[in-house]
Write an enzyme that holds these catalytic residues in place. Structure first.
Site, PDB file in Angstrom:
ATOM      1  N   TYR A  51       0.892  -1.162  -0.047  1.00  0.00           N
ATOM      2  CA  TYR A  51       0.012   0.072   0.128  1.00  0.00           C
ATOM      3  C   TYR A  51       0.965   1.421  -0.025  1.00  0.00           C
ATOM      4  CZ  TYR A  51      -3.550   3.519   1.557  1.00  0.00           C
ATOM      5  OH  TYR A  51      -4.240   4.592   1.598  1.00  0.00           O
TER       6      TYR A  51
ATOM      7  N   GLU B 144       0.477   5.767  -0.409  1.00  0.00           N
ATOM      8  CA  GLU B 144      -0.694   6.826  -0.583  1.00  0.00           C
ATOM      9  C   GLU B 144       0.346   8.290  -0.709  1.00  0.00           C
ATOM     10  OE1 GLU B 144      -2.889   8.812   3.244  1.00  0.00           O
ATOM     11  OE2 GLU B 144      -3.838   6.891   2.418  1.00  0.00           O
TER      12      GLU B 144
ATOM     13  N   ASP C 116     -10.323  13.489 -23.388  1.00  0.00           N
ATOM     14  CA  ASP C 116     -10.404  12.284 -22.947  1.00  0.00           C
ATOM     15  C   ASP C 116     -10.102  11.238 -24.074  1.00  0.00           C
ATOM     16  OD1 ASP C 116     -11.300   9.670 -21.854  1.00  0.00           O
ATOM     17  OD2 ASP C 116     -12.720  10.297 -21.071  1.00  0.00           O
TER      18      ASP C 116
ATOM     19  N   THR D 266      -7.861   6.144 -20.201  1.00  0.00           N
ATOM     20  CA  THR D 266      -7.975   4.762 -19.616  1.00  0.00           C
ATOM     21  C   THR D 266      -6.585   3.778 -19.966  1.00  0.00           C
ATOM     22  OG1 THR D 266      -9.347   3.665 -21.183  1.00  0.00           O
ATOM     23  CG2 THR D 266     -10.216   4.603 -19.253  1.00  0.00           C
TER      24      THR D 266
ATOM     25  N   LYS E 211      -7.975  -0.090 -23.297  1.00  0.00           N
ATOM     26  CA  LYS E 211      -8.639  -0.252 -24.501  1.00  0.00           C
ATOM     27  C   LYS E 211      -7.754  -0.768 -25.458  1.00  0.00           C
ATOM     28  CE  LYS E 211     -12.494   2.388 -22.821  1.00  0.00           C
ATOM     29  NZ  LYS E 211     -12.279   3.161 -21.562  1.00  0.00           N
TER      30      LYS E 211
ATOM     31  N   ARG F  20      -6.428  -2.731 -16.202  1.00  0.00           N
ATOM     32  CA  ARG F  20      -7.686  -1.526 -15.817  1.00  0.00           C
ATOM     33  C   ARG F  20      -6.763  -0.440 -14.844  1.00  0.00           C
ATOM     34  NH1 ARG F  20     -10.125  -4.569 -19.110  1.00  0.00           N
ATOM     35  NH2 ARG F  20     -12.426  -4.347 -19.132  1.00  0.00           N
TER      36      ARG F  20
END
Length: 448
Positions: free
Chosen positions: A52, A54, A205, A231, A234, A240
């Site tokens: 993790y 941050e 975008d 993203t 695609k 993802r």
């Protein structure tokens, strides 16, 4: 802790194997779908899933700097993939998704009730750009006021003159180029000129066609945009995730937009997967893939036109096309349903003139996934004829006076012509490779 999934959870393992076989035996034509590589999957299943982090690399809130070199590598590769000068552009690689990335930009650069302007959803726009149909599904219009621009009905392309007129009238704070089902390239210079005139931030975008931008096969948004989001799965065919590119003049504002402002720590395994996929974008193999994506999409479009069908704008410049089914008297909903029954994945979509958000007049078709699997231009001609057969079967079912309007789905499931088409599509699809998977070792190949 050291047992395999098959040993620990047979039920879930079978579900995954079932989905694996579905992907192998289905023609995937949804433009936003693709197949990622074994290398990316290795990253997603690596020890980075345990870590993790941050805030910003080397300025962590918890001081976890061990994986910072991976995040920095991802940022460096992202700038390189799009030929950007690190002194002029920065990039954020932690966003979980494209819609979240867009909202992060709005939340950082706008005030409540500021106006945003994007392509209307019935013209191919995306909900995350503030589209207001249906309003209850889109939180962007709760915080900000949304005004859409549309298409020139004579060409099916963006109506830049009307966009300019509307922008002058409403003075939006952000103007957005990019869409979910728009098959043509963009005049970014015109967008920028309009944005500059009304004092708006110009945002692009490029989620759908980011791979084509990297391969320099479509116009380059970075020459004119202030902010670019995308993203990574695609046409890029990575995992993802999402990227946010920004001009350095925005750095002070956007540097804290991820954490602690909008989301928690980035997914380090996904960031690593994005990094290795960005490396692939630099290869000649990937550039050749991008060229084939466009060629194959044009082929399927030309074949459908030759069969007498109507495409929005008359064709495509990119990886997708929008098929208007209204001249045949069929909804996109029914076409999607019968294609699904025949193991062909398409997505229903609105076309200009649609008035309902539930009953849609068209379907989107894309070439990235099947091109990744190795389908050629001749294969895409065959796919177009599969779609032609599916449509004609749907029309036969719809015209049957014994089948009520609510019985269409059941009639599709019981139709022998659908089953025959399904069998042929199955045999066609399984001949192609499935990247990242050794199909010879699939344990449940007959699960359907």
């Amino acid at each position: 802790m050291d047992s395999s999934l098959a040993e620990v959870d047979q039920e879930l393992f079978d579900l995954i194997e079932k989905e694996k076989y579905r992907q192998l035996s289905t023609i995937e034509l949804i433009p936003s779908e693709n197949f990622t590589s074994r290398a990316v999957m290795d990253c997603l299943g690596s020890c980075l899933a345990n870590q993790y982090t941050e805030s910003i690399s080397y300025r962590r809130y918890y001081g976890e700097t061990r994986v910072d070199p991976i995040q920095n590598l991802c940022q460096t590769r992202a700038l390189k993939a799009y030929r950007l000068d690190k002194n002029e552009w920065g990039v954020i690689v932690e966003s979980y998704s494209g819609s979240l990335a867009n909202f992060q930009i709005f939340a950082t650069l706008l005030k409540p009730h500021d106006k945003i302007m994007g392509l209307n959803i019935t013209a191919g726009g995306h909900l995350s750009h503030g589209c207001i149909i249906p309003k209850k599904t889109n939180q962007k219009v709760v915080f900000y006021e949304s005004v859409s621009y549309g298409l020139d009905p004579s060409t099916g392309t963006v109506d830049y003159d009307n966009l300019e007129k509307t922008a002058r009238l409403i003075c939006p704070k952000i103007i957005i180029a990019g869409a979910s089902a728009y098959p043509r390239d963009y005049d970014y210079g015109r967008f920028k000129a309009i944005s500059k005139e009304v004092g708006a931030i110009f945002m692009v975008d490029m989620a759908h066609y980011c791979g084509l931008v990297s391969s320099q096969l479509v116009n380059d948004p970075f020459l004119h945009a202030d902010i670019v989001t995308t993203t990574t799965y695609k046409t890029m065919r990575g995992p993802r995730g999402a990227l946010i590119f920004y001009r350095k003049s925005f750095e002070e504002k956007v540097s804290t937009m991820i954490s602690p402002s909008i989301q928690g720590g980035g997914h380090n395994n996904s960031i690593a997967g994005i990094a290795t996929q960005l490396r692939e974008l630099e290869t000649n193999e990937y550039k050749d893939y991008s060229r084939k994506v466009i060629e194959n999409c044009k082929i399927i479009g030309e074949t459908l036109i030759g069969l007498g069908y109507t495409l929005l704008s008359g064709g495509t410049d990119t990886h997708l096309l929008l098929w208007d089914l209204r001249p045949q008297g069929l909804t996109g909903n029914k076409m999607e349903k019968i294609c699904e029954a025949a193991k062909i994945n398409v997505s229903k979509y609105a076309v200009p003139g649609d008035t309902s958000s539930l009953i849609l007049g068209g379907i989107r078709i894309g070439s990235p996934a099947m091109t990744t699997r190795g389908a050629t231009s001749e294969d895409f001609k065959k796919i177009a004829h599969f779609l032609h057969r599916a449509l004609n079967i749907a029309l036969e079912i719809q015209a049957d006076p014994m089948i009520g309007p609510n019985d269409f789905d059941n009639a599709v499931a019981q139709n022998p012509k659908v089953q025959q088409l399904k069998d042929q599509v199955h045999d066609f699809s399984i001949q192609f490779r499935m990247p990242g998977t050794d199909v010879l070792f699939m344990r449940n190949a007959n699960l359907e």
